[in-house]
Enzyme design. Structure first.
Site, PDB file in Angstrom:
ATOM      1  N   GLY A   8       3.832   5.786 -11.005  1.00  0.00           N
ATOM      2  CA  GLY A   8       2.540   6.442 -10.854  1.00  0.00           C
ATOM      3  C   GLY A   8       1.645   5.651  -9.923  1.00  0.00           C
ATOM      4  N   ASP A  48      -0.903   3.227  -9.720  1.00  0.00           N
ATOM      5  CA  ASP A  48      -1.579   2.178 -10.499  1.00  0.00           C
ATOM      6  C   ASP A  48      -1.588   2.487 -11.998  1.00  0.00           C
ATOM      7  OD1 ASP A  48      -2.155   0.758  -8.102  1.00  0.00           O
ATOM      8  OD2 ASP A  48      -3.763   2.174  -7.707  1.00  0.00           O
ATOM      9  N   HIS A  52      -3.842  -4.977  -9.183  1.00  0.00           N
ATOM     10  CA  HIS A  52      -4.764  -3.952  -8.705  1.00  0.00           C
ATOM     11  C   HIS A  52      -6.206  -4.438  -8.911  1.00  0.00           C
ATOM     12  CE1 HIS A  52      -6.130   0.015  -7.576  1.00  0.00           C
ATOM     13  NE2 HIS A  52      -7.000  -0.075  -8.561  1.00  0.00           N
ATOM     14  N   ASP A  59       5.419   1.839 -12.707  1.00  0.00           N
ATOM     15  CA  ASP A  59       6.219   2.905 -13.314  1.00  0.00           C
ATOM     16  C   ASP A  59       6.327   4.161 -12.447  1.00  0.00           C
ATOM     17  OD1 ASP A  59       3.774   4.115 -13.452  1.00  0.00           O
ATOM     18  OD2 ASP A  59       3.826   4.476 -15.618  1.00  0.00           O
ATOM     19  N   MET A  78       0.779  -1.225   0.000  1.00  0.00           N
ATOM     20  CA  MET A  78       0.000   0.000   0.000  1.00  0.00           C
ATOM     21  C   MET A  78       0.820   1.289   0.000  1.00  0.00           C
ATOM     22  SD  MET A  78      -2.609  -1.497  -0.556  1.00  0.00           S
ATOM     23  CE  MET A  78      -4.305  -1.040  -0.316  1.00  0.00           C
ATOM     24  N   ARG A  79       2.068   1.211  -0.429  1.00  0.00           N
ATOM     25  CA  ARG A  79       2.871   2.440  -0.570  1.00  0.00           C
ATOM     26  C   ARG A  79       3.347   2.563  -2.004  1.00  0.00           C
ATOM     27  NH1 ARG A  79       4.956   4.072   5.137  1.00  0.00           N
ATOM     28  NH2 ARG A  79       3.953   2.444   6.359  1.00  0.00           N
TER      29      ARG A  79
HETATM   30  C1  GAR Z   1      -5.773  -7.216  -3.317  1.00  0.00           C
HETATM   31  O1  GAR Z   1      -7.125  -7.215  -3.714  1.00  0.00           O
HETATM   32  C2  GAR Z   1      -4.951  -6.306  -4.192  1.00  0.00           C
HETATM   33  O2  GAR Z   1      -5.386  -6.267  -5.518  1.00  0.00           O
HETATM   34  C3  GAR Z   1      -5.169  -4.984  -3.514  1.00  0.00           C
HETATM   35  O3  GAR Z   1      -5.132  -5.271  -2.148  1.00  0.00           O
HETATM   36  C4  GAR Z   1      -5.605  -6.593  -1.934  1.00  0.00           C
HETATM   37  C5  GAR Z   1      -4.594  -7.333  -1.105  1.00  0.00           C
HETATM   38  O4  GAR Z   1      -5.068  -8.597  -0.733  1.00  0.00           O
HETATM   39  N1  GAR Z   1      -4.182  -4.036  -3.900  1.00  0.00           N
HETATM   40  C6  GAR Z   1      -4.396  -2.730  -4.013  1.00  0.00           C
HETATM   41  O5  GAR Z   1      -5.462  -2.212  -3.771  1.00  0.00           O
HETATM   42  C7  GAR Z   1      -3.194  -1.914  -4.465  1.00  0.00           C
HETATM   43  N2  GAR Z   1      -3.601  -0.626  -4.954  1.00  0.00           N
HETATM   44  P1  GAR Z   1      -4.073  -9.739  -0.245  1.00  0.00           P
HETATM   45  O6  GAR Z   1      -3.187  -9.137   0.845  1.00  0.00           O
HETATM   46  O7  GAR Z   1      -4.984 -10.791   0.330  1.00  0.00           O
HETATM   47  O8  GAR Z   1      -3.286 -10.231  -1.413  1.00  0.00           O
END
Ligand code: GAR
Length: 192
Positions: free
Chosen positions: A145, A147, A111, A143, A92-93
């Site tokens: 940005g 997502d 994503h 890259d 998440m960073r």
């Molecule tokens: C997943 O749905 C992933 O796509 C999302 O967080 C979740 C993590 O689940 N990622 C984002 O939102 C990134 N912008 P997980 O820890 O069970 O894999």
């Protein structure tokens, strides 16, 4: 075998699907290390249970920022483990230049939306609130940005009447767990 470094902040179900794909032989790779900015993240426990090194990323007390020094330290650590490809799995960073420069075209992300729709946080909630009829997930190169970056593949799911953010996210995650290992396999082929 090519080595993966996996970065995540949460439960790590996508990391689990990568591990499972490796165990089944569908993905020819090994997980060299799992790193998390969240010391309590379940992803670290999963890694430990597999005997995979699990390390906490020190973000110098920043809640959401990923400071440059931390990125440099992570890049150095990933290099020490001989990592070929970095997989963001619920990380998440925002990954920026120190890491991007260390692993050019070797960092991928999953994503939970059909990018470019709904980048950012809680994409499944954004889709429900926007009244979208369809959503899904996207695997893309990172890259710098939010997502953005070249798309490797997508999977679609319907948004059903009565869906809550949670029910939609659960449907998307089923597809994530199929799509991500398959797209990582494809990336690794390009590195050979
Ligand atoms: C997943 O749905 C992933 O796509 C999302 O967080 C979740 C993590 O689940 N990622 C984002 O939102 C990134 N912008 P997980 O820890 O069970 O894999």
């Amino acid at each position: 075998l090519p080595k993966l470094g996996i970065l995540g902040s949460g439960s790590g179900s996508n990391c689990q699907s990568i591990h499972d794909a490796i165990r089944s032989g569908a993905l020819k790779a090994e997980i060299a290390v799992v790193m998390s900015d969240n010391p309590d993240a379940y992803i670290l426990e999963r890694a430990r249970s597999w005997g995979v090194p699990a390390e906490v990323i020190d973000c110098a007390g920043f809640k959401t920022k990923f400071p440059e020094e931390s990125q440099e330290a992570v890049a150095a650590r990933l290099k020490e483990y001989g990592v070929d490809c970095v997989c963001l799995a619920g990380f998440m960073r925002l990954v920026k230049s120190p890491l991007l420069q260390a692993f050019p075209s070797r960092i991928v992300n999953i994503h939970p939306s059909l990018l470019p729709a709904f980048p950012g946080l809680h994409a499944w909630e954004q889709a429900v609130h926007a009244g979208a009829e369809e959503s899904g997930c996207t695997v893309h190169y990172v890259d710098g940005g939010m997502d953005t970056g070249p798309i490797l593949g997508q999977a679609r799911v319907p948004v059903l009447p009565g869906d809550t953010p949670e029910s939609l996210h659960a449907r998307i995650q089923v597809e994530e767990h199929r799509l991500y290992p398959a797209m990582i396999a494809r990336v690794l082929e390009t590195l050979e």
